[in-house]
Design a protein around this motif. Structure first.
Motif: not given
Length: 126
Positions: A98-104
């Motif tokens: 889920s967090l990776s969806a917010e990563m560049t």
């Protein structure tokens, strides 16, 4: 693990500094809130009791240093938060997904590089 703002500031200080006594910490991080040396000493003692700082006696003073690097501390926090909500290891993986969806893209590439390095070090250790 709950940490107050002063505890966080002290930990940050020790991640940027090798070691120090209470007087040095007080000199370096005291600000407009007029923190006393006694407040700093109490904070150092609390962090020591939480096993976040090591200390050694030197004369009449304790010399403190971080008990773990910043990344190990953050990993511990993530494990504790995840354990609070699930005893399933897949929950941790789902949280990272889920967090990776917010990563560049740059952050994702850096994460992939860290994973590759971890895999390589695991292979060397076997």
């Amino acid at each position: 693990m709950q940490l107050g703002s002063l505890e966080k500031a002290v930990l940050q200080y020790f991640w940027d500094t090798d070691e120090a006594d209470a007087k040095r910490v007080h000199r370096e991080i005291a600000d407009d809130t007029v923190r006393t040396l006694n407040t700093i000493q109490s904070t150092l003692d609390r962090l020591y009791k939480k096993k976040l700082l090591f200390r050694n006696k030197s004369g009449h003073a304790f010399i403190y240093r971080a008990a773990m690097p910043r990344d190990a501390f953050l990993a511990q926090l993530v494990r504790e938060v995840t354990a609070d909500y699930s005893d399933n290891e897949d929950s941790l993986l789902a949280a990272f997904n889920s967090l990776s969806a917010e990563m560049t893209e740059t952050q994702l590439q850096a994460l992939e590089k860290l994973i590759d390095q971890r895999r390589a070090s695991d292979k060397l250790g076997r």
